[in-house]
Motif scaffolding. Structure first.
Motif, mmCIF file in Angstrom:
data_model
loop_
_atom_site.group_PDB
_atom_site.id
_atom_site.type_symbol
_atom_site.label_atom_id
_atom_site.label_comp_id
_atom_site.label_asym_id
_atom_site.label_seq_id
_atom_site.Cartn_x
_atom_site.Cartn_y
_atom_site.Cartn_z
ATOM 1 N N THR A 54 17.314 12.253 -4.280
ATOM 2 C CA THR A 54 17.665 11.536 -5.509
ATOM 3 C C THR A 54 17.413 12.177 -6.748
ATOM 4 O OG1 THR A 54 15.472 10.081 -5.432
ATOM 5 C CG2 THR A 54 17.411 9.579 -3.919
ATOM 6 N N ARG A 58 14.820 11.430 -8.480
ATOM 7 C CA ARG A 58 14.047 10.298 -8.878
ATOM 8 C C ARG A 58 12.622 10.464 -9.080
ATOM 9 N NH1 ARG A 58 11.781 5.166 -7.258
ATOM 10 N NH2 ARG A 58 11.718 3.552 -8.957
ATOM 11 N N THR A 59 11.763 10.440 -10.091
ATOM 12 C CA THR A 59 10.203 10.650 -10.240
ATOM 13 C C THR A 59 9.706 9.274 -10.779
ATOM 14 O OG1 THR A 59 10.704 12.958 -11.087
ATOM 15 C CG2 THR A 59 8.621 11.744 -11.743
ATOM 16 N N THR A 60 8.520 8.966 -9.829
ATOM 17 C CA THR A 60 7.855 7.950 -10.123
ATOM 18 C C THR A 60 6.525 8.490 -10.549
ATOM 19 O OG1 THR A 60 7.084 7.586 -7.913
ATOM 20 C CG2 THR A 60 9.081 6.202 -8.679
#
Length: 296
Positions: free
Chosen positions: A55, A57-59
């Motif tokens: 995705t 996406r980074t958390t």
């Protein structure tokens, strides 16, 4: 990138930004095969990042200290090499210092787990004073010992595929060392210089070892990653669009993607400069070695 560096002349490498960022010093990338995620840190910011390559996406988790590296624990969460020593970090970000051993003015830097699940980490003085750095090993019972002293900025830890050779870079010395490794007893002997950087060519920073036994080394201040044979011979280089590549690791489902962290610290950059991001390099012609979680 040369055919020698790629490991194969059959494919052309492709380099792109995997996880955009503006990290001061992104470091310590580790591929988590169980979660299919990449973890890395921003050392001075105390941030622990996790990226999903599918995705993009980074958390992120914000830790209350500088963190040189953070790696998955076998029972969940992370082990972190910090300004205090070694700490456990829960999935929600709560940090507990489990092994406080460093005085004020020092911090942990790069760290890696060996195949037995022990954590090896280099410590350094905040001002990078020569001789103040050391190599530590943290055992699963959360006790640690100093394995090597007299370093400056220990970096780039790794092992040969058979576990018999341990590699360590001292960035300020411009050298990569090789040791005979006794993994069963967490010991190293017979230090020798494997590779020495030419003057003014940058500093060897984080490194990883591929399945053929060759080293891939991020060159801080050198705009590239280089590949070195187990005998210390330079095999080629991978140019990057950033001045301060900081570390690298292989990841992805087949361990065939080289992830490279980078840093903005100390540079006068435009807003759109990609420094501080994590890059993904595909089609390098080799695969990496699986990482091991900390056994504590």
């Amino acid at each position: 990138m040369s055919d020698a560096a790629s490991g194969s002349g059959a494919a052309t490498t492709t380099t792109g930004v995997a996880f955009p960022g503006r990290a001061r010093v992104a470091e310590g990338p580790v591929w988590d095969a169980d979660a299919r995620r990449l973890h890395w840190v921003d050392i001075p910011a105390g941030h622990l990042h996790t990226g999903d390559p599918v995705t993009g996406r980074t958390t992120s988790l914000a830790l209350p200290t500088q963190v040189g590296a953070a790696l998955p624990r076998r029972g969940g969460g992370f082990v972190a090499a910090t300004a205090e020593g070694f700490a456990s970090v829960g999935a929600e970000g709560r940090m507990t210092v489990r092994c406080a051993l460093l005085p004020d003015g020092e911090r942990m830097n790069d760290a890696k787990c060996d195949p037995y699940g022990n954590l090896w980490a280099g410590s350094t003085a905040m001002d990078f004073a020569r001789g103040k750095g050391a190599l530590h090993v943290l055992l699963p019972d959360w006790t640690s010992r100093v394995v090597l002293e007299g370093l400056a900025l220990p970096n780039g830890l790794g092992w040969s595929p058979d576990g018999r050779v341990f590699y360590l870079a001292d960035s300020l010395a411009g050298e990569i060392y090789a040791f005979d490794a006794d993994l069963a007893n967490s010991g190293i002997t017979r230090r020798r210089t494997l590779f020495r950087m030419p003057g003014h060519a940058g500093m060897p920073d984080g490194l990883t070892v591929d399945a053929t036994g060759c080293l891939w080394v991020a060159i801080w201040g050198g705009d590239r990653v280089i590949r070195i044979s187990p005998d210390g011979d330079p095999l080629g280089e991978l140019p990057l669009p950033v001045h301060q590549p900081s570390s690298c690791t292989f990841g992805g489902p087949d361990l065939g993607t080289l992830y490279v962290t980078s840093a903005r610290e100390g540079l006068d950059l435009t807003e759109d400069d990609p420094a501080g991001s994590v890059f993904a390099v595909d089609h390098v012609g080799v695969v990496g070695l699986p990482s091991t979680a900390f056994a504590g």
